[in-house]
Design an enzyme around this catalytic site. Sequence first.
Site, PDB file in Angstrom:
ATOM      1  N   GLY A  71      -2.559  -8.653  -2.759  1.00  0.00           N
ATOM      2  CA  GLY A  71      -3.278  -8.863  -1.510  1.00  0.00           C
ATOM      3  C   GLY A  71      -4.459  -9.810  -1.663  1.00  0.00           C
ATOM      4  O   GLY A  71      -4.716 -10.651  -0.798  1.00  0.00           O
ATOM      5  N   SER A 199       0.662  -6.534   0.346  1.00  0.00           N
ATOM      6  CA  SER A 199       0.573  -6.196  -1.078  1.00  0.00           C
ATOM      7  C   SER A 199       1.486  -5.026  -1.405  1.00  0.00           C
ATOM      8  O   SER A 199       1.508  -4.025  -0.686  1.00  0.00           O
ATOM      9  CB  SER A 199      -0.877  -5.839  -1.413  1.00  0.00           C
ATOM     10  N   THR A 237       5.641 -19.210 -13.170  1.00  0.00           N
ATOM     11  CA  THR A 237       6.920 -18.499 -13.212  1.00  0.00           C
ATOM     12  C   THR A 237       6.795 -17.185 -12.450  1.00  0.00           C
ATOM     13  O   THR A 237       5.828 -16.445 -12.613  1.00  0.00           O
ATOM     14  CB  THR A 237       7.330 -18.246 -14.683  1.00  0.00           C
ATOM     15  N   CYS A 324     -13.055  -0.025  -3.242  1.00  0.00           N
ATOM     16  CA  CYS A 324     -13.760  -1.204  -3.738  1.00  0.00           C
ATOM     17  C   CYS A 324     -15.266  -1.061  -3.574  1.00  0.00           C
ATOM     18  O   CYS A 324     -16.028  -1.604  -4.360  1.00  0.00           O
ATOM     19  CB  CYS A 324     -13.295  -2.450  -3.004  1.00  0.00           C
TER      20      CYS A 324
HETATM   21  C1  PLP Z   1      -5.979  -3.294  -1.184  1.00  0.00           C
HETATM   22  C2  PLP Z   1      -6.380  -4.304  -0.179  1.00  0.00           C
HETATM   23  C3  PLP Z   1      -6.486  -5.667  -0.512  1.00  0.00           C
HETATM   24  C4  PLP Z   1      -6.286  -6.163  -1.920  1.00  0.00           C
HETATM   25  O1  PLP Z   1      -4.940  -6.072  -2.344  1.00  0.00           O
HETATM   26  P1  PLP Z   1      -4.609  -6.112  -3.907  1.00  0.00           P
HETATM   27  O2  PLP Z   1      -3.122  -6.200  -3.957  1.00  0.00           O
HETATM   28  O3  PLP Z   1      -5.139  -4.848  -4.486  1.00  0.00           O
HETATM   29  O4  PLP Z   1      -5.260  -7.329  -4.459  1.00  0.00           O
HETATM   30  C5  PLP Z   1      -6.826  -6.558   0.472  1.00  0.00           C
HETATM   31  N1  PLP Z   1      -7.048  -6.147   1.733  1.00  0.00           N
HETATM   32  C6  PLP Z   1      -6.948  -4.862   2.111  1.00  0.00           C
HETATM   33  C7  PLP Z   1      -7.178  -4.476   3.520  1.00  0.00           C
HETATM   34  C8  PLP Z   1      -6.623  -3.895   1.161  1.00  0.00           C
HETATM   35  O5  PLP Z   1      -6.549  -2.614   1.522  1.00  0.00           O
END
Ligand code: PLP
Length: 391
Positions: A71, A199, A237, A324
């Site tokens: 993500g 993600s 890759t 986070c």
């Molecule tokens: C978890 C999350 C991300 C980050 O995704 P990752 O795959 O962990 O880098 C970004 N935006 C939102 C809203 C998320 O919940």
Amino acid sequence: MKRIYLDNAATTPTRPEVIEAMQPYFKQSFGNPSSVHFFGKETLNAINEARYRVAQMLGTKDEEIIFVSGGTESDNLAIFGTAYANRDKGHHIITSQIEHKAVLEPCRFLEREGWRITYLPVDSAGMVDPDDVRDAITGETVLISIMNANNEIGAIQPLNEIGTIARERGVYFHTDAVQAFSHIPTKVDEINVDLLSFSGHKFYGPKGIGGLYIRKGTAISPYLFGGYQEFNLRAGTENVPGIVGIGKAVQLSMLEMDAQIVYIASLRDKLVRSLLEIEGVRLNGHSSQRLPNNINVSVDFVDSEAMVINLDFKGIAISAGSSCTAAMKGPSHVLTAIGLSYEEARSSIRITIGKDNTEEELTYFLDVFKDVVNNLRDMSPVFQERRLGSK
Ligand SMILES: *Cc1c(COP(=O)(O)O)cnc(C)c1O
């Protein structure tokens, strides 16, 4: 100890079917998808099948989907890629105050580079007002980035209306759909977006894999350079096992989403009702425009970190704000944006339900939670004073 996982917005377990689908791509089917021989064709086919699955889920053409490392990379590519490719038009981006750091930090970086960023406020339910978006657009605006559903309070944004405005004004519209994709319907023509990030690990796929939908014709530059993978937009890759895994997770979600929404929302609604019966507990976020799995409550006179740690001792995993922000000092930027005071934000917790949680687990959670809150309040001088005062 019995462990109950109620932090499904932070990450989800990779489902067994997904792991099984990935296995061959660590073993016999190890080819580089760029190779012309049998081994390469085998993995290229596997990638194309996963791409097809994602395109089905989003209602797009296969070639509008590219795979990236997750993500965060997807959000970064959407923002830096469109900003760079359209910099001749202007240097203005519109986003919201409640975005994930993976959107906010790229915007802050561009701000330091001289871009103007509008961080739109939200109302007390966490909703962006489409009229605010309209008012913020200028001839210099190159991108609007508003998340699909918020990771802390679950608020689902009026993307369709914002997208209509963006299209009228000829501005690209990106959404961080990491919390929404595979949990609620996200057909791009219904939500009206040009770019969409998702993600794998947020919907029972593997970690370290995600993707970006890019509407055909969108001007976007790559920001990793090297080989010509992913239609020349993401060199390197391919993570073949990861891509196969995310494809499998999407395929299963397509089949199960409707039933899961009903099941998870019913568990959620029941738990919310019980939580609100506890003195001094309030629900944060929108009452109906909300992800089926999300509960966020403020618990008066109790510190959120203390709740998380005490519940963890009892084998229950929840979160204070988002995963986070939990490691950082200061209250959540999302909870302050919806108007909570510092104290309210510091006494808020997030409970996010997954497809494998059971009613018994939630009943057990509720019992333990009541004990934890009572114990913590017994130790709180402020709460004791209040209690004496009201007698
Ligand atoms: C978890 C999350 C991300 C980050 O995704 P990752 O795959 O962990 O880098 C970004 N935006 C939102 C809203 C998320 O919940």
